[in-house]
Motif scaffolding. Structure first.
Motif, PDB file in Angstrom:
ATOM      1  N   ALA A 125      71.227 -57.569 -54.105  1.00 13.52           N
ATOM      2  CA  ALA A 125      70.700 -57.884 -52.773  1.00 13.52           C
ATOM      3  C   ALA A 125      70.848 -59.374 -52.508  1.00 13.52           C
ATOM      4  O   ALA A 125      70.142 -59.938 -51.674  1.00 13.52           O
ATOM      5  N   ASP A 126      71.750 -60.028 -53.217  1.00  8.53           N
ATOM      6  CA  ASP A 126      71.923 -61.479 -53.075  1.00  8.53           C
ATOM      7  C   ASP A 126      72.407 -61.805 -51.670  1.00  8.53           C
ATOM      8  O   ASP A 126      73.215 -61.067 -51.096  1.00  8.53           O
ATOM      9  N   PRO A 127      71.923 -62.907 -51.103  1.00  9.59           N
ATOM     10  CA  PRO A 127      72.375 -63.244 -49.741  1.00  9.59           C
ATOM     11  C   PRO A 127      73.854 -63.619 -49.678  1.00  9.59           C
ATOM     12  O   PRO A 127      74.447 -63.628 -48.607  1.00  9.59           O
ATOM     13  N   PHE A 128      74.470 -63.944 -50.804  1.00  4.41           N
ATOM     14  CA  PHE A 128      75.882 -64.330 -50.767  1.00  4.41           C
ATOM     15  C   PHE A 128      76.720 -63.088 -51.051  1.00  4.41           C
ATOM     16  O   PHE A 128      76.633 -62.491 -52.118  1.00  4.41           O
ATOM     17  N   PRO A 129      77.554 -62.653 -50.094  1.00  7.66           N
ATOM     18  CA  PRO A 129      78.219 -61.349 -50.214  1.00  7.66           C
ATOM     19  C   PRO A 129      79.019 -61.174 -51.500  1.00  7.66           C
ATOM     20  O   PRO A 129      78.975 -60.113 -52.102  1.00  7.66           O
ATOM     21  N   GLU A 130      79.726 -62.208 -51.942  1.00  3.12           N
ATOM     22  CA  GLU A 130      80.563 -62.010 -53.125  1.00  3.12           C
ATOM     23  C   GLU A 130      79.725 -61.681 -54.355  1.00  3.12           C
ATOM     24  O   GLU A 130      80.136 -60.912 -55.219  1.00  3.12           O
ATOM     25  N   VAL A 131      78.534 -62.291 -54.429  1.00  6.77           N
ATOM     26  CA  VAL A 131      77.663 -62.007 -55.575  1.00  6.77           C
ATOM     27  C   VAL A 131      77.183 -60.570 -55.496  1.00  6.77           C
ATOM     28  O   VAL A 131      77.248 -59.811 -56.468  1.00  6.77           O
ATOM     29  N   SER A 132      76.712 -60.167 -54.311  1.00  5.25           N
ATOM     30  CA  SER A 132      76.159 -58.813 -54.223  1.00  5.25           C
ATOM     31  C   SER A 132      77.256 -57.773 -54.432  1.00  5.25           C
ATOM     32  O   SER A 132      77.028 -56.740 -55.046  1.00  5.25           O
ATOM     33  N   ALA A 192      83.129 -61.467 -44.566  1.00  3.80           N
ATOM     34  CA  ALA A 192      82.190 -61.835 -45.612  1.00  3.80           C
ATOM     35  C   ALA A 192      81.839 -60.644 -46.489  1.00  3.80           C
ATOM     36  O   ALA A 192      81.478 -60.800 -47.626  1.00  3.80           O
ATOM     37  N   THR A 193      81.935 -59.430 -45.944  1.00  8.61           N
ATOM     38  CA  THR A 193      81.479 -58.304 -46.758  1.00  8.61           C
ATOM     39  C   THR A 193      82.507 -57.201 -46.808  1.00  8.61           C
ATOM     40  O   THR A 193      82.176 -56.043 -46.659  1.00  8.61           O
ATOM     41  N   THR A 194      83.766 -57.564 -46.997  1.00 11.60           N
ATOM     42  CA  THR A 194      84.759 -56.492 -46.998  1.00 11.60           C
ATOM     43  C   THR A 194      84.457 -55.464 -48.066  1.00 11.60           C
ATOM     44  O   THR A 194      84.443 -54.280 -47.802  1.00 11.60           O
ATOM     45  N   ALA A 195      84.203 -55.933 -49.299  1.00 13.79           N
ATOM     46  CA  ALA A 195      84.084 -54.949 -50.366  1.00 13.79           C
ATOM     47  C   ALA A 195      82.851 -54.083 -50.168  1.00 13.79           C
ATOM     48  O   ALA A 195      82.831 -52.918 -50.492  1.00 13.79           O
ATOM     49  N   ARG A 196      81.785 -54.690 -49.628  1.00 15.08           N
ATOM     50  CA  ARG A 196      80.568 -53.916 -49.484  1.00 15.08           C
ATOM     51  C   ARG A 196      80.680 -53.128 -48.199  1.00 15.08           C
ATOM     52  O   ARG A 196      80.196 -53.530 -47.151  1.00 15.08           O
ATOM     53  N   ASN A 197      81.377 -52.020 -48.272  1.00 18.31           N
ATOM     54  CA  ASN A 197      81.709 -51.334 -47.041  1.00 18.31           C
ATOM     55  C   ASN A 197      80.505 -50.515 -46.639  1.00 18.31           C
ATOM     56  O   ASN A 197      80.501 -49.307 -46.730  1.00 18.31           O
ATOM     57  N   LYS A 200      77.634 -65.585 -59.453  1.00 14.32           N
ATOM     58  CA  LYS A 200      78.767 -64.671 -59.610  1.00 14.32           C
ATOM     59  C   LYS A 200      79.149 -64.579 -61.090  1.00 14.32           C
ATOM     60  O   LYS A 200      79.365 -63.500 -61.625  1.00 14.32           O
ATOM     61  N   GLU A 201      79.195 -65.721 -61.734  1.00 13.47           N
ATOM     62  CA  GLU A 201      79.540 -65.743 -63.150  1.00 13.47           C
ATOM     63  C   GLU A 201      78.470 -64.990 -63.940  1.00 13.47           C
ATOM     64  O   GLU A 201      78.766 -64.320 -64.928  1.00 13.47           O
ATOM     65  N   LEU A 202      77.229 -65.088 -63.479  1.00 14.35           N
ATOM     66  CA  LEU A 202      76.116 -64.403 -64.155  1.00 14.35           C
ATOM     67  C   LEU A 202      76.320 -62.888 -64.099  1.00 14.35           C
ATOM     68  O   LEU A 202      76.128 -62.180 -65.093  1.00 14.35           O
ATOM     69  N   VAL A 203      76.733 -62.369 -62.936  1.00 17.70           N
ATOM     70  CA  VAL A 203      76.949 -60.926 -62.822  1.00 17.70           C
ATOM     71  C   VAL A 203      78.028 -60.502 -63.817  1.00 17.70           C
ATOM     72  O   VAL A 203      77.896 -59.502 -64.526  1.00 17.70           O
ATOM     73  N   VAL A 204      79.094 -61.290 -63.900  1.00 16.68           N
ATOM     74  CA  VAL A 204      80.187 -60.926 -64.806  1.00 16.68           C
ATOM     75  C   VAL A 204      79.699 -60.963 -66.254  1.00 16.68           C
ATOM     76  O   VAL A 204      79.988 -60.069 -67.053  1.00 16.68           O
TER      77      VAL A 204
END
Length: 1350
Positions: free
Chosen positions: A822-829, A732-737, A663-667
């Motif tokens: 496409a990361d398996p962890f929703p917050e990262v993706s 787990a995936t609210t933002a990724r609607n 997550k920090e990497l994406v930022v």
């Protein structure tokens, strides 16, 4: 467990073994149970800080109005004889009336000056109304907004009237003239404080309030109705901020006892120690102190303000006690207002508490407004009496013989009481009443060390304790102490400041203003300081430089960067973490610090932390490098090269095992994207183009991967999705609607590539999706589009782009972001999707402005020229332009560059730094890319700011704030799991006893020998076709996975506990499951054939399942076998080799996870460090189908698709670690198992049914059995030496170790003896003799040993 009751309670369950088994459980490490897994990564809720005085005030002017008329008594009071006479400790009859009046006035002024020497004092002796008016108005004029004090002594005039008047004189002293309180209010204004020393003084307080109320109403009328006559008059001042102190209630007379002064109230307020000692001597108990007389009291040596003398010490104790009583009794805000806002007011109110105590003993009740709760009975007064007693008892010898003064034990005793509170108390209780005393003690060098130590221990109780201490007023004291050079105070002060700043970071400004930061810089630079104190110092500095420019400058000059860089390699992980965060914050939007970092090659020194064993430290390093490239100052070639360098180093963390790091990497990468926005827009357009015109070459057959719908999903069976399965995945995936449900990931199941053209820039299955401002939930690039792009980018020749090298840094980073989306962890993706869509949005809006307008599908709010200013209007108005879903209006017009022939196969995502310079020179740094011609140049120039803020503001991980919570929480407290009495510990103990019982009872059964295993104890229809089954080792729960969901059953009660969606993409399937921490708080690991690992908690109980963590266990699953449904036909004809998917084996003892599958390595993950520790090459060309490890011997056994069984010793290097290869099977190995005993054998079985036994040291098998042909599944019972074979011919055979069939199962019990379906999976229970079987007809059944055995 249908155990015989006698077995359950049999005395044979010996304690010794059970205890030993327990000990082993206690020693086993737990995986994924750290704070970063159990907590949300965010800072704590900020407590509203009310401790800061919003309006500190001073009393600058004092009016002393004395109406004594010495020698003439007022008519309405009959005095006793003898009567109290002293005024300001002077007998007015001992001199001429005029002189007496002046002396008393002068004395009163002196008494007040002890408390506030800097105020302007004006005496008004026996005045007239006009004199009072003149005095008050002139004082108010000079005081402006500050406070004025009005002291009224009315001993020589009649008592106040019920109409709200006090009395003064006429010029000739022939009459008493009334003075209305209303007028007095008008002259005095506000803020003011009034002291009334006269009989019936309470009447004045009441009238004052009534008049104040009347004024408020007049003000309101004037405000509402400007034409009202009241509004024409000068507005009366509001009386809200006025404080009153009155000597007695409305109906009471002042005491006339001749032993007391006449102005007892004034004496208490202005000479408290003197009157308190006199009063003490007048009590009966004073007779217990021999030799003390009223005369002796006058002779107490010392000065009030010298704490080393007896008088000074008493004064100090008195201050401490009255402050403490007030803090404990008053509401917090009232305490702040009266005792912390204004020095003189605070002193008067402390002394008012004494007045209440003394005057109540003479049936007089002093009154205050605001009113205080009664304090005269407070227990602390006894401590005062004791202190006076101890002091007075020494007096005769000190005065007569000159002996030394023994200091009072008061403060030491109060500190002890505080210590007792700290050590003995429970969590939820009243705050310690000694807190204000601890504050007073900080003034004394004798007790300072102990006081700071106790204060630190108190602050450690949590944020509430810090807030309390700040509200008492600790802040200026500890700020002042930073000027002390005493080394022994350093650890204590650093600890205390870390606690304060963790709760209230606004103190950064105070520290810098007072040069406090230098103190912590010197602690950080002091190598003799223990690591934890340096950690706190660097945390404090990290708060000082956090988004505070002055702090950044001060610390940069204080050499903070060099100091931090020296400590990057410290062995203490928390110190490394905070040093990195501190660096990241000092150069955040502060260019001088960044260049200082460049000169010290800070970025290169931070690289070492990117492979740190502690995930939080890796995270902090990524954060620091992210803000390092995220500075928005002008770019030079040098800084661009550095940015590219940093970006490529960061890109290597793409498959880090910890989602926090990714997550920090994406930022961090998003900062880079913002810096080089136009370059990224170019890349985005190329990728969108490529992806639109490219069909993904499909693995093994030529359809879209979306076509690989498993045959067994027969349409007759509805897909059950229990409600709660959905809530968890939605959570787990609210933002990724993604079209409201990941189930619909519609990679055009039926149609060809045309049906799904992301050129539409809409989410694929929604009919008309809005083209997003990125705030919109529906994105420009849907999840599938991005996923397809990602796969395209790894197969296709993307180098066909003009003028852009294929490997340009921007392309590489874009790829990394695609991968992270496409990361398996929703917050990262979710985060990565935001960044990608933000750029895709810009690129498509900027690429073809004219075309957008022509397409005719814009909403009305679109501006005429779609510069990005326009896009902001869309965002704000919430009605973004809608492209038609039929034509890809935004991107059709982008010219296709001519393709050049390039090798089409490129290994997926290997961004290396090797041999290529960052290709910055191919992108002109000016924003030529989307230049829309001269007329719009100006608008475009100021554009990046707006959107830039969009990304950076939206993207934060909360890591730093979450890390800071560590300092706000108790550090010294025993963690709950080590506290023998805690519930956590009790539950754990219960689980371990249960484990021991299960082990023991199942061992008794397996030792008796199992002669049949066909008693069906459970059958149920699973929501999906079972593909993996896994028994929980100790409770009665079994997990059954189908393609993308997991169902939990209680096999004893026969009921379904839970069913939830695993979250893997449509074209992947779950191929393996493991229970982690099965002996304790179980987690479930699922592995899918795209190499992703997900870990779940809270399943099979009443809560919603939650994903603890997820990561890409294998990054390069081979595309040739990827995604194929494992159809039963595969087992007949191995030439069609469907992949083995992903296989895993878990070692609880070491916390290592072995992963392999359709790859050429066995990858070992250390779950404690959350990183890859080893890649063991298999040396074979086929996939790994089965893994088994033995931690004691460090051996790993792998069965492969080519029939070989390979043994690896993981202690050896990659080239020599393969210690044995057995090639006796002719076909696909279904299972390879190594027994865990010291001389355990290797058992392997191939699809042809041949079971072979190997001794690890010998090159050939030592035994071989033949079982059924066409084997589809097999498991081996670890305890009972049984193995079960499932055949595609719809039966199960169970064999014992000699190869004898003990059971053959072909039909289900019950319903008409239906034939069982083709076996898709089976598994033994690790302890009980139970066998779970899943078959292609959706049924899941469990068979067990015959009843009499159980």
């Amino acid at each position: 467990m249908k155990m015989d009751s006698d077995l359950l309670h049999s005395p044979a369950v010996g304690l010794a073994e059970e205890e030993e088994a327990d000990m082993n459980d206690w020693k086993l490490p737990l995986a994924f149970m750290k704070k970063r897994h159990s907590e949300k990564i965010e800072g704590s809720k900020a407590l509203a800080q009310s401790w800061r005085m919003k309006d500190r005030m001073k009393t600058v002017s004092v009016a002393l109005v004395l109406c004594l008329n010495v020698g003439v008594d007022p008519p309405d009071v009959v005095k006793t004889s003898p009567c109290a006479r002293l005024e300001c400790w002077i007998d007015p009859l001992s001199m001429s009336p005029q002189k007496a009046l002046e002396t008393i006035g002068a004395n009163l002024q002196k008494q007040y000056e002890n408390w506030q020497p800097r105020a302007r004092y004006k005496q008004s002796l026996d005045p007239t109304v006009d004199e009072v008016k003149k005095l008050c108005t002139s004082l108010r004029r000079n005081a402006k907004e500050e406070r004025v004090l009005f002291h009224y002594n009315g001993h020589g005039v009649p008592r106040p009237t019920v109409n709200g008047e006090i009395w003064v004189f006429n010029k000739n002293y022939t009459q008493y003239i009334p003075l209305s309180i209303y007028d007095l209010q008008t002259w005095m204004g506000s803020p003011s404080i009034f002291v009334y020393d006269c009989s019936n003084a309470g009447i004045i307080v009441k009238s004052f309030k009534q008049f104040a109320l009347q004024r408020e109403q007049e003000l309101e009328v004037a405000a509402i109705n400007p034409s009202h006559p009241l509004a024409q008059m000068p507005l009366p001042p509001s009386m809200k901020n006025c404080i009153q102190l009155a000597a007695c209630e409305a109906s009471e007379l002042l005491p006339m006892n001749p032993d007391l002064p006449a102005d007892l109230f004034t004496s208490c307020l202005t000479t408290p120690i003197k009157i308190a000692l006199r009063w003490f001597c007048m009590q009966k108990s004073a007779k217990l102190v021999p030799g003390v007389t009223l005369d002796l009291i006058e002779k107490i040596p010392g000065r009030l303000n010298d704490r080393r003398t007896p008088l000074g010490e008493l004064n100090w104790i008195f201050t401490a006690i009255t402050d403490t009583i007030a803090w404990n009794v008053l509401p917090r805000d009232l305490f702040q207002k009266l005792f912390r806002q204004d020095l003189l007011v605070a002193s008067l109110f402390r002394n008012f508490l004494l007045a209440e105590r003394i005057m109540r003993s003479y049936n007089c009740t002093p009154v205050s407004s605001p009113r205080l709760p009664p304090t005269y009975m407070h227990a602390m007064w006894q401590a005062w009496d004791l202190a006076v007693d101890i002091c007075l008892s020494q007096l005769p010898t000190i005065i007569e013989e000159g002996t030394a003064f023994r200091h009072s034990p008061f403060f030491a005793e109060q500190l002890t009481a505080f210590q007792v509170w700290l050590t003995m108390g429970v969590e939820n209780r009243n705050p310690p009443e000694q807190l204000p005393i601890v504050l007073q003690v900080l003034l004394s060098q004798v007790h300072r060390l102990r006081a700071l130590d106790l204060l630190g221990r108190f602050l450690d109780l949590g944020p509430w304790a810090v807030s309390l201490a700040l509200s008492v007023g600790i802040f200026p004291y500890v700020l002042k102490l930073l000027q002390s050079s005493a080394r022994e105070l350093r650890p204590l002060l650093v600890f205390i400041w870390a606690k304060i700043l963790a709760v209230d970071s606004s103190c950064q400004a105070d520290l810098v203003k007072d040069n406090g930061h230098k103190y912590f810089l010197s602690v950080l630079a002091d190598s003799y300081m223990p690591a934890e104190h340096r950690t706190m110092a660097v945390f404090i500095l990290a708060v000082i430089v956090n988004s505070y420019n002055t702090g950044q400058e001060a610390c940069l000059q204080g050499n903070l960067i060099a100091n931090c860089l020296e400590q990057l390699s410290d062995p203490h992980p928390l110190l490394r973490q905070w040093v990195a965060i501190c660096l990241g914050r000092i150069w955040q939007n502060f260019d001088p610090a960044r260049w200082c970092g460049v000169r010290d090659s800070a970025h290169e020194k931070l690289y070492t932390l990117l492979s740190d064993p502690i995930p939080e430290v890796r995270c902090a390093a990524v954060f620091a490098l992210g803000t390092f490239v995220g500075n928005s100052a002008e770019r030079t070639d040098h800084s661009t090269t550095i940015d590219h360098n940093v970006a490529m180093m960061l890109a290597q963390l793409i498959n880090d095992g910890s989602p926090v790091v990714r997550k920090e990497l994406v930022v961090a990468l998003s900062h880079l994207v913002v810096q080089y926005e136009s370059n990224f827009c170019t890349v985005a357009l190329q990728f969108i183009e490529e992806e639109k015109n490219y069909t993904v070459p499909s693995p093994a057959n030529t359809a879209e991967p979306g076509n690989l719908t498993p045959v067994r999903d027969s349409p007759a069976i509805p897909r059950l999705r229990s409600v709660n399965s959905y809530t968890n995945i939605r959570a787990a995936t609210t933002a990724r609607n993604l079209n409201k449900s990941l189930q619909n990931l519609n990679l055009n199941e039926e149609g060809g590539p045309a049906a799904f053209s992301p050129g539409n820039l809409s989410t694929s299955s929604s009919a008309s999706s809005t083209l997003g401002s990125p705030d919109n939930d529906e994105y420009i690039l849907s999840f599938e589009t991005i996923d397809k792009m990602r796969r395209v980018s790894s197969y296709s020749s993307l180098n066909s782009l003009i003028g852009v090298s294929f490997n340009s840094v921007y392309t590489q980073i874009w790829r990394v972001l695609l991968h992270l989306a496409a990361d398996p962890f929703p917050e990262v993706s979710d985060l990565a999707m935001k960044v990608l869509n933000s750029i895709a949005y810009k690129a498509t809006m900027n690429a073809r402005p004219q075309r957008i307008l022509d397409s005719g599908s814009l909403t009305q709010s679109a501006p005429a020229s779609p510069t990005s200013k326009g896009t902001h209007i869309h965002q704000a108005s919430g009605s973004p332009p809608m492209p038609s879903t039929s034509s890809s209006s935004l991107t059709n017009e982008v010219p296709k560059p001519p393709a050049r022939d390039q090798p089409a196969t490129r290994p997926p995502y290997t961004p290396t730094l090797g041999g290529q310079a960052p290709h910055s020179h191919q992108f002109p740094r000016t924003r030529k890319m989307f230049d829309k011609g001269p007329e719009q140049a100006a608008e475009d120039g100021d554009e990046p700011g707006g959107h830039r803020n969009y990304i950076s503001a939206a993207l934060q991980t909360g890591l730093c704030d979450w890390s800071a919570k560590y300092f706000a929480q108790p550090v010294m407290k025993i963690p709950e799991e080590h506290d023998l009495e805690s519930q956590v510990r009790m539950e754990r103990q219960w689980r371990f006893l249960r484990n021991a019982r299960v082990r023991k009872q199942s061992r008794i059964i397996t030792q008796r020998g199992v002669s049949r295993l066909d008693d069906q104890i459970f059958i149920n229809r699973n929501p999906g076709v079972p593909s993996v089954v896994k028994f929980h080792p100790f409770n009665t729960c079994i997990a059954v996975a189908d393609k993308d969901s997991i169902c939990f059953w209680d096999w004893e009660k026969g009921e379904r506990l839970d069913y939830f969606y695993n979250g893997n993409p449509r074209y992947t399937r779950i191929t393996a499951m493991e229970y982690l921490n099965g002996h304790d708080c179980s987690l479930l690991l699922t592995a899918t054939d795209d190499g992703a690992l997900r870990i779940w908690k809270n399943f099979a109980d009443q809560k919603n399942p939650e994903m603890v963590t997820a990561w890409q266990g294998l990054s390069d699953m081979l595309p040739t076998t990827r995604g194929l449904a494992r159809r039963v036909s595969i087992y007949l004809d191995r030439s069609k080799q469907g992949g083995a998917g992903m296989v895993v084996d878990w070692e609880q003892e070491t916390g290592l996870l072995m992963t392999s599958g359709d790859v050429r390595v066995i990858r070992i993950w250390d779950t404690d460090r959350e990183m890859k520790v080893q890649d063991i090459p298999t040396g074979a060309d086929s996939c790994v189908t089965s893994l088994s490890c033995d931690s004691k011997r460090s051996l790993i056994v792998a069965g492969l698709g080519d029939g070989s069984v390979r043994v690896f010793d993981r202690r050896m290097g990659p080239n020599e670690c393969r210690v044995m290869t057995y090639r006796e099977h002719g076909a696909w190995v279904v299972k390879a198992h190594i027994q865990k005993e010291t001389d355990g054998q290797i058992i392997s079985v191939s699809v042809n049914g041949d079971v072979r036994f190997f001794e690890p040291r010998t090159p050939d098998s030592i035994n071989m059995l033949q079982t059924v042909k066409g084997l589809t599944a097999l498991d081996i019972h670890p305890q009972a030496n049984l193995f079960a074979c499932g055949s595609m011919n719809q039966f199960i055979a169970v064999y014992n170790a000699n190869g004898d069939v003990i059971s053959n199962i072909k039909y289900y019990d019950g319903f008409m003896g239906q034939r069982i379906g083709a076996i898709s999976c089976l598994a033994f229970h690790p302890n009980w003799p139970h066998l779970a079987v899943g078959s292609n007809d959706y049924y899941m059944s469990i068979y067990s040993a015959e009843k009499r055995l159980r």
